[in-house]
Design a protein around this motif. Structure first.
Motif, PDB file in Angstrom:
ATOM      1  N   LEU A 299       0.843  -1.193   0.000  1.00 13.15           N
ATOM      2  CA  LEU A 299       0.000   0.000   0.000  1.00 13.15           C
ATOM      3  C   LEU A 299       0.876   1.240   0.000  1.00 13.15           C
ATOM      4  O   LEU A 299       1.915   1.281   0.669  1.00 13.15           O
ATOM      5  CB  LEU A 299      -0.918   0.003   1.220  1.00 13.15           C
ATOM      6  N   ALA A 300       0.457   2.271  -0.717  1.00 12.21           N
ATOM      7  CA  ALA A 300       1.252   3.485  -0.807  1.00 12.21           C
ATOM      8  C   ALA A 300       1.459   4.119   0.561  1.00 12.21           C
ATOM      9  O   ALA A 300       2.557   4.575   0.890  1.00 12.21           O
ATOM     10  CB  ALA A 300       0.576   4.477  -1.761  1.00 12.21           C
ATOM     11  N   THR A 301       0.420   4.145   1.385  1.00 11.70           N
ATOM     12  CA  THR A 301       0.527   4.758   2.709  1.00 11.70           C
ATOM     13  C   THR A 301       1.583   4.056   3.551  1.00 11.70           C
ATOM     14  O   THR A 301       2.397   4.701   4.224  1.00 11.70           O
ATOM     15  CB  THR A 301      -0.831   4.707   3.428  1.00 11.70           C
ATOM     16  N   ALA A 302       1.599   2.721   3.508  1.00 10.43           N
ATOM     17  CA  ALA A 302       2.575   1.964   4.288  1.00 10.43           C
ATOM     18  C   ALA A 302       3.992   2.184   3.764  1.00 10.43           C
ATOM     19  O   ALA A 302       4.945   2.332   4.541  1.00 10.43           O
ATOM     20  CB  ALA A 302       2.220   0.480   4.255  1.00 10.43           C
ATOM     21  N   LEU A 303       4.160   2.220   2.444  1.00 12.61           N
ATOM     22  CA  LEU A 303       5.490   2.447   1.872  1.00 12.61           C
ATOM     23  C   LEU A 303       6.024   3.822   2.247  1.00 12.61           C
ATOM     24  O   LEU A 303       7.212   3.987   2.548  1.00 12.61           O
ATOM     25  CB  LEU A 303       5.429   2.301   0.351  1.00 12.61           C
ATOM     26  N   LEU A 304       5.153   4.833   2.244  1.00 10.20           N
ATOM     27  CA  LEU A 304       5.595   6.183   2.609  1.00 10.20           C
ATOM     28  C   LEU A 304       5.995   6.248   4.077  1.00 10.20           C
ATOM     29  O   LEU A 304       6.970   6.920   4.436  1.00 10.20           O
ATOM     30  CB  LEU A 304       4.479   7.187   2.313  1.00 10.20           C
ATOM     31  N   ALA A 305       5.258   5.547   4.958  1.00  7.83           N
ATOM     32  CA  ALA A 305       5.622   5.523   6.376  1.00  7.83           C
ATOM     33  C   ALA A 305       6.958   4.813   6.582  1.00  7.83           C
ATOM     34  O   ALA A 305       7.779   5.227   7.409  1.00  7.83           O
ATOM     35  CB  ALA A 305       4.513   4.837   7.186  1.00  7.83           C
ATOM     36  N   ARG A 306       7.185   3.724   5.844  1.00 12.97           N
ATOM     37  CA  ARG A 306       8.459   3.011   5.958  1.00 12.97           C
ATOM     38  C   ARG A 306       9.608   3.847   5.406  1.00 12.97           C
ATOM     39  O   ARG A 306      10.714   3.840   5.956  1.00 12.97           O
ATOM     40  CB  ARG A 306       8.346   1.677   5.218  1.00 12.97           C
ATOM     41  N   LEU A 307       9.356   4.593   4.331  1.00 11.86           N
ATOM     42  CA  LEU A 307      10.387   5.490   3.800  1.00 11.86           C
ATOM     43  C   LEU A 307      10.724   6.572   4.818  1.00 11.86           C
ATOM     44  O   LEU A 307      11.906   6.899   5.030  1.00 11.86           O
ATOM     45  CB  LEU A 307       9.903   6.125   2.496  1.00 11.86           C
ATOM     46  N   ALA A 308       9.694   7.131   5.465  1.00 11.09           N
ATOM     47  CA  ALA A 308       9.932   8.168   6.475  1.00 11.09           C
ATOM     48  C   ALA A 308      10.819   7.639   7.593  1.00 11.09           C
ATOM     49  O   ALA A 308      11.733   8.327   8.061  1.00 11.09           O
ATOM     50  CB  ALA A 308       8.592   8.653   7.040  1.00 11.09           C
ATOM     51  N   ARG A 309      10.583   6.409   8.019  1.00  8.36           N
ATOM     52  CA  ARG A 309      11.417   5.840   9.083  1.00  8.36           C
ATOM     53  C   ARG A 309      12.844   5.586   8.592  1.00  8.36           C
ATOM     54  O   ARG A 309      13.814   5.833   9.316  1.00  8.36           O
ATOM     55  CB  ARG A 309      10.803   4.540   9.602  1.00  8.36           C
ATOM     56  N   ALA A 310      12.965   5.074   7.368  1.00  6.81           N
ATOM     57  CA  ALA A 310      14.303   4.771   6.843  1.00  6.81           C
ATOM     58  C   ALA A 310      15.180   6.012   6.759  1.00  6.81           C
ATOM     59  O   ALA A 310      16.406   5.926   6.892  1.00  6.81           O
ATOM     60  CB  ALA A 310      14.170   4.122   5.463  1.00  6.81           C
ATOM     61  N   LEU A 311      14.554   7.192   6.572  1.00  6.22           N
ATOM     62  CA  LEU A 311      15.330   8.418   6.402  1.00  6.22           C
ATOM     63  C   LEU A 311      15.703   9.083   7.719  1.00  6.22           C
ATOM     64  O   LEU A 311      16.502  10.012   7.728  1.00  6.22           O
ATOM     65  CB  LEU A 311      14.544   9.407   5.524  1.00  6.22           C
ATOM     66  N   ILE A 312      15.137   8.623   8.839  1.00  3.46           N
ATOM     67  CA  ILE A 312      15.492   9.219  10.131  1.00  3.46           C
ATOM     68  C   ILE A 312      16.152   8.220  11.066  1.00  3.46           C
ATOM     69  O   ILE A 312      16.911   8.594  11.961  1.00  3.46           O
ATOM     70  CB  ILE A 312      14.240   9.839  10.814  1.00  3.46           C
ATOM     71  N   ASP A 313      15.888   6.931  10.851  1.00  9.55           N
ATOM     72  CA  ASP A 313      16.387   5.883  11.745  1.00  9.55           C
ATOM     73  C   ASP A 313      17.489   5.097  11.036  1.00  9.55           C
ATOM     74  O   ASP A 313      17.225   4.251  10.179  1.00  9.55           O
ATOM     75  CB  ASP A 313      15.231   4.957  12.138  1.00  9.55           C
ATOM     76  N   GLY A 314      18.724   5.354  11.402  1.00  8.72           N
ATOM     77  CA  GLY A 314      19.852   4.693  10.760  1.00  8.72           C
ATOM     78  C   GLY A 314      19.912   3.208  11.010  1.00  8.72           C
ATOM     79  O   GLY A 314      20.548   2.468  10.237  1.00  8.72           O
ATOM     80  N   ASP A 315      19.276   2.737  12.070  1.00  8.86           N
ATOM     81  CA  ASP A 315      19.294   1.306  12.387  1.00  8.86           C
ATOM     82  C   ASP A 315      18.178   0.528  11.692  1.00  8.86           C
ATOM     83  O   ASP A 315      18.154  -0.704  11.770  1.00  8.86           O
ATOM     84  CB  ASP A 315      19.168   1.111  13.909  1.00  8.86           C
ATOM     85  N   TYR A 316      17.267   1.222  11.047  1.00  8.05           N
ATOM     86  CA  TYR A 316      16.134   0.550  10.418  1.00  8.05           C
ATOM     87  C   TYR A 316      16.560  -0.071   9.090  1.00  8.05           C
ATOM     88  O   TYR A 316      17.240   0.557   8.278  1.00  8.05           O
ATOM     89  CB  TYR A 316      14.995   1.540  10.180  1.00  8.05           C
ATOM     90  N   ARG A 317      16.155  -1.314   8.857  1.00  9.94           N
ATOM     91  CA  ARG A 317      16.468  -2.007   7.617  1.00  9.94           C
ATOM     92  C   ARG A 317      15.170  -2.457   6.958  1.00  9.94           C
ATOM     93  O   ARG A 317      14.292  -3.021   7.605  1.00  9.94           O
ATOM     94  CB  ARG A 317      17.370  -3.226   7.872  1.00  9.94           C
ATOM     95  N   ASP A 318      15.078  -2.187   5.658  1.00  7.58           N
ATOM     96  CA  ASP A 318      13.870  -2.536   4.914  1.00  7.58           C
ATOM     97  C   ASP A 318      14.281  -3.224   3.614  1.00  7.58           C
ATOM     98  O   ASP A 318      15.110  -2.692   2.863  1.00  7.58           O
ATOM     99  CB  ASP A 318      13.037  -1.289   4.612  1.00  7.58           C
ATOM    100  N   PRO A 319      13.724  -4.397   3.338  1.00  9.02           N
ATOM    101  CA  PRO A 319      14.136  -5.129   2.139  1.00  9.02           C
ATOM    102  C   PRO A 319      13.575  -4.568   0.835  1.00  9.02           C
ATOM    103  O   PRO A 319      13.983  -4.997  -0.246  1.00  9.02           O
ATOM    104  CB  PRO A 319      13.578  -6.543   2.400  1.00  9.02           C
ATOM    105  N   ASP A 320      12.636  -3.629   0.916  1.00  9.31           N
ATOM    106  CA  ASP A 320      12.011  -3.109  -0.294  1.00  9.31           C
ATOM    107  C   ASP A 320      13.002  -2.254  -1.082  1.00  9.31           C
ATOM    108  O   ASP A 320      13.623  -1.323  -0.546  1.00  9.31           O
ATOM    109  CB  ASP A 320      10.783  -2.276   0.071  1.00  9.31           C
ATOM    110  N   GLY A 321      13.147  -2.543  -2.363  1.00 10.45           N
ATOM    111  CA  GLY A 321      14.115  -1.835  -3.195  1.00 10.45           C
ATOM    112  C   GLY A 321      13.804  -0.355  -3.351  1.00 10.45           C
ATOM    113  O   GLY A 321      14.717   0.476  -3.420  1.00 10.45           O
ATOM    114  N   TRP A 322      12.518  -0.017  -3.401  1.00 18.27           N
ATOM    115  CA  TRP A 322      12.144   1.389  -3.566  1.00 18.27           C
ATOM    116  C   TRP A 322      12.561   2.211  -2.345  1.00 18.27           C
ATOM    117  O   TRP A 322      13.064   3.319  -2.473  1.00 18.27           O
ATOM    118  CB  TRP A 322      10.629   1.471  -3.779  1.00 18.27           C
TER     119      TRP A 322
END
Length: 735
Positions: A299-322
């Motif tokens: 879902l777009a909403t979930a991807l945007l929330a995960r992107l927001a976390r990836a850009l502030i949390d250096g320890d966060y890892r996400d397997p999504d290529g986007w």
């Protein structure tokens, strides 16, 4: 109030107190349980008297049988804490009964309920506590793994429960501290104002800024106490970061809504990274609110929330290529120069184009920024001529909508080739056109777990129906002319008007006294009397209004069970035959359709209003219906009933044509929307409106009977079956 020593010396009460101790000591529950009761009993007596103490003794025995020693030993402590809040003997005894029942139903989770009873009762009254426990037990039956979190008030449904129960304006309690906090952190003190009640719901749920002021939500759903204070501080600190580092508004141009959202996420991350460099403590304020996790539906909403976390949390890892592409691009820019605001437009544009290529659905109207402390992003965009520059808070734009532009070939942008955004031409306007999906009403929704309505829970938005050629409908009407004739005879035979008293009849139900007197006078005057001395009641006129409500949810795109035709095609033909028949008889009727996309977007399509003729344009709208989204039936019934209630007819019929069980993507309890629809039908019937369901498929008995009653629903799979099934409807109208 008398001391516990006085109470303990009060005759039979003293004996019963000792007897309770003896039962607990002799039962072998252990020293932990006995000492807890012995220590807390006198304290409880000081607060509410001895009767609750004796009742507590029986509850301790019950708990010891149902649970373990630790849980049982906590019960006296909880009773004292609850008594300090309730301060009434009968209320404490009722609380004991509630937790005893919980121990029987959920012995492993009741310890969490005991530990949190005082916190719960600090927010709701005893009736609310009972409803909360009932809801927790019901959730535990379906999802045992969620029950402890619910009683801890951490489960989303628990948070929603308190949002509804409290209805509190938490901003009002904190506003006096927010301006000084913002001044201390960023050296600014703009005016703040709570969001107006008539603003769109997404804007009431998030902070916004513009025109020199800040718009604050009355509360953040799911956050209370200290968490509520922290999220308000996080929100104003984020707005302050925009004030310092977003130096110019981004022009909207021809950007699509999902591109605006992606660029906004990048800009949020840019200003926060700069703010954390200057004020490192802000990281501890913002990071806890980033709780998005990998996985789940795309879902777009979930991807945007995960992107927001990836850009502030250096320890966060996400397997999504986007998401990893977004992190890489952002970190490369951060190593170079984050002060350049254009990098947000560049990175966001690239990621937005990728998201568009992925064909992931983005609901622009229902989109709410995540995490919750971030603003709605309207304040960082220049909407051009869509609105005059705002000076006062109440003048801040209430909502902006990017209108999809059509190319010369007639294709909308999202079907055309991707082009450079800066070379396209865009247009922005306020979303005030009802035909484009304006919010027209809010309705309650019944929660069967707590047996209460959630007030103003669902939003209805009315949309214009596109018109398409109606050749198929016209041909179907001609092909099924025999069915129309049968329907006409059936409907004509149904007397749907008010009953009239027919006097001077040869036979009837009662004596017509006036006719009898005239006959007696004639007889005495030696004139042949008129023997028509009876009267009876009949319906001789027609006075009926019908509203046909069509379900056009995604499931109507499937084939009808046992056939090859789509459900929606059967709905169209059935509705066309009924409409032409009713129109020929002169009855008033209207046509509408519905689908839903969460409680915030129940879509209602007016195909024909009561005052409109049934003509070619109506048939073109009927042909223009498409299948999509979900089935929030209860809300659609309530809205349709509002139209019907304005008709002055003697009988009013709401005829619902649907194919599936009520459902929506924001509800995982299969029973929830069925129960709401059942209550909606009941409330509509109480207003004097008859309801009937034509269910297209074999699943009707599982839900339609529950919602409409056994005599209020029938199942049809072919239009040829209509004449044999619809007599039940008109029989009901002539009762």
């Amino acid at each position: 109030m008398a001391s516990h020593a006085d109470l303990l010396n009060a005759g039979r009460w003293d004996d019963e107190w000792k007897s309770a101790h003896e039962r607990i000591d002799q039962a072998g529950y252990g020293d932990l349980v006995a000492s807890a009761y012995r220590q807390r009993g006198p304290e409880l007596a000081d607060i509410v008297g001895l009767e609750p103490v004796l009742r507590l003794g029986r509850a301790v025995s019950e708990f010891a049988i149902r649970t373990d020693k630790r849980t049982t030993s906590i019960l006296p402590d909880s009773a004292v804490a609850v008594a300090e809040l309730l301060y009434r003997p009968d209320a404490v005894i009722e609380w004991l009964l509630i937790v005893e029942n919980a121990a029987k139903a959920a012995p492993s989770a009741v310890v969490v309920l005991l530990e949190n009873s005082a916190k719960i009762l600090d927010r709701v009254d005893l009736a609310g506590f009972k409803a909360f426990v009932s809801m927790g037990l019901a959730i535990g039956r379906r999802h045992p793994e969620r029950q402890a979190a619910f009683f801890k008030m951490e489960d989303p449904e628990a948070r929603r429960f308190f949002d509804v129960e409290e209805g509190a304006d938490r901003y009002a309690a904190l506003q006096g501290t927010l301006r000084p906090y913002l001044r201390a952190v960023w050296g600014i003190e703009p005016p703040m104002q709570v969001a107006a009640p008539d603003m769109p719901e997404p804007m009431r749920r998030r902070v916004g800024f513009g025109g020199g002021g800040i718009r604050m939500p009355p509360s953040f759903a799911g956050f209370d106490g200290e968490e509520s204070r922290r999220i308000y501080r996080a929100a104003v600190a984020h707005v302050g970061a925009h004030h310092h580092y977003t130096e110019q508004l981004f022009p909207v141009g021809a950007l699509k809504p999902f591109q605006l959202a992606v660029i906004s996420v990048i800009e949020d991350a840019r200003v926060e990274r700069l703010a954390i460099r200057e004020l490192p403590g802000l990281a501890e304020l913002w990071l806890p609110f980033h709780v998005a996790k990998p996985g789940g539906p795309p879902l777009a909403t979930a991807l945007l929330a995960r992107l927001a976390r990836a850009l502030i949390d250096g320890d966060y890892r996400d397997p999504d290529g986007w998401i990893e592409k977004g992190r890489t691009l952002f970190e490369q820019a951060a190593d170079f120069d984050l002060s350049d605001q254009s990098l947000s437009r560049t990175i966001g544009g690239l990621l937005g184009n990728d998201l568009g290529q992925m064909r992931i659905r983005f609901d622009a109207k229902g989109y709410v920024v995540q995490p919750a402390y971030r603003d709605d992003n309207i304040g960082i965009w220049d909407f051009g001529d869509a609105a005059e520059p705002a000076i006062e808070m109440q003048d801040i734009v209430e909502g902006a909508r990017v209108e999809q532009q059509q190319r010369d070939d007639g294709k909308p942008d999202d079907e055309a080739e991707d082009i450079n955004d800066s070379e396209a031409v865009g247009k922005v306007s306020l979303n005030r056109d009802a035909s484009e999906g304006i919010l027209v009403a809010r309705y309650p929704e019944y929660d069967y777990l707590v047996r209460k309505d959630r007030t103003e829970w669902c939003s209805v938005r009315e949309h214009r129906v596109p018109e398409k050629p109606a050749d198929a409908i016209i041909l179907a009407e001609k092909a099924h002319a025999d069915i129309s004739s049968k329907l006409a005879n059936m409907i004509r035979a149904a007397r749907t008007g008010r009953t009239e008293r027919l006097r001077r009849q040869a036979d009837g139900d009662v004596i017509d006294m006036d006719a009898c007197i005239d006959a007696a006078i004639s007889s005495r005057m030696n004139v042949a009397p008129d023997f028509r001395v009876y009267s009876r009641y009949e319906r001789r006129s027609r006075d009926l209004s019908v509203l046909i409500l069509l379900d056009v949810s995604n499931s109507t795109d499937d084939a009808v069970q046992g056939g090859s035709r789509k459900v929606l095609d059967v709905e169209r033909v059935s509705t066309a035959l009924l409409s032409s028949t009713i129109a020929g008889l002169g009855d008033k009727f209207a046509l509408a359709a519905f689908c839903s996309d969460t409680r915030e977007d129940v879509r209602y399509f007016r195909i024909k209003d009561f005052a409109e003729p049934y003509d070619l344009r109506t048939k073109m709208r009927l042909a223009g219906l498409d299948s999509g989204m979900s089935t929030r039936l209860g809300t659609a019934i309530r809205h349709a009933a509002e139209d019907l209630s304005r008709q002055r007819s003697y009988r009013r019929l709401l005829l619902v044509v649907t194919d599936g069980e009520p459902s929506d993507i924001d509800v995982d309890d299969e029973r929830y929307l069925v129960e709401d629809a059942r209550v909606a039908v009941h409330s509509v019937n109480q207003k004097g409106i008859d309801t009937f369901c034509v269910a297209l498929g074999s699943d009707a008995p599982s839900y339609a009977d529950r919602i409409f009653g056994r005599k209020g629903a029938t199942t049809v799979t072919r239009v040829e079956q209509l004449p044999s099934h619809l007599p039940a409807i008109f029989h009901r109208l002539t009762r």
